[in-house]
Design an enzyme around this catalytic site. Sequence first.
Site, mmCIF file in Angstrom:
data_model
loop_
_atom_site.group_PDB
_atom_site.id
_atom_site.type_symbol
_atom_site.label_atom_id
_atom_site.label_comp_id
_atom_site.label_asym_id
_atom_site.label_seq_id
_atom_site.Cartn_x
_atom_site.Cartn_y
_atom_site.Cartn_z
ATOM 1 C CE LYS A 65 8.149 -5.630 0.017
ATOM 2 N NZ LYS A 65 8.281 -7.095 0.060
ATOM 3 C CB SER A 316 13.085 -0.813 3.547
ATOM 4 O OG SER A 316 12.225 -0.685 4.661
#
Length: 328
Positions: A65, A316
């Site tokens: 992110k 991720s």
Amino acid sequence: MAEHNPSAIHFTALPVTSADVEAAAVRLAGIARCTPVVTSRTVNERTNAQVFLKCENFQRTGSFKFRGAYNALAQLSEEQASRGVLTYSSGNHAQAIALSGQLLGIHTTIIMPDDAPVVKQAATRGYGAEVILYNRQETTREALAQSLVDRRGLTLIPPYDHPHVIAGQGTSALELFQEVGSLNLLLVCCGGGGLLSGCALAAKTLSPNCRVIGVEPERADDATRSFHSKTLHTTNNPDTIADGARTPCLGNITFPLVLHYVDDMVTVSEEAIRTTMFFLWERLKIVVEPTGALAAAALLSGVVKEPGARIGVIISGGNVDIRQICKL
């Protein structure tokens, strides 16, 4: 569960290009980490394939992110930056926006659900952000965000449905292909589709014959249903341990990108997520959160099989609340 008419989605408008991803990579150079690509003989033997794990759990703030958040904030006008930014997130985007704001001198306000992992709340505050908690059962983060934007004049940077965020997320796949070369298959987790659409765009640019598959929890399968029906489905606060995949639906930007660049969508069980997460901890010695294990879970549980292939897997994130994990 609701459905939306696909005619409301502008399928001809794809506002993120490979040039945007390449520009994001330049913008992030020396700021974001070029995360490691890990291989495992055990994983290769289990899958009968050559597997490359792109470890975004080693990225700043512990997830991919940061790439999209910094890319978005770095392109704000001076006037927008002076007023500050607002976002909503269960944790990883929150931390990413908070750190990006700290690095760029921009005040950040973050709306987080009151049941978000404590470790993510603490980290977000630690980066200097103002955190506003809300009850998922009483209001939506979107409604609360809009009221704050109206009152304070803040610039909203949503967690996935933003072209600069998507372009930033795509740099994770860009780095993977630059390091390992062409792939037959790329597996990417999916919540709101920012990482998936950005990575799929990069994959089709750098390795056109590479198939891209998005992976969701079975209990949060809105994107999978949307992909196969070509109609946008939504889900309300799904009960999955993969908290990063609890997004209600794909966005007006990510949905067309996913339909255009992604080859397939699959789902994995809660048990597969747990088993894969602990396997990665124990055998590869890397800390991965439940959402971060989604793509690997599709491969290691046998939902996706491609013997003899070169397969990329995006890990991720690794922001784990140890107290919650121990309960699993």
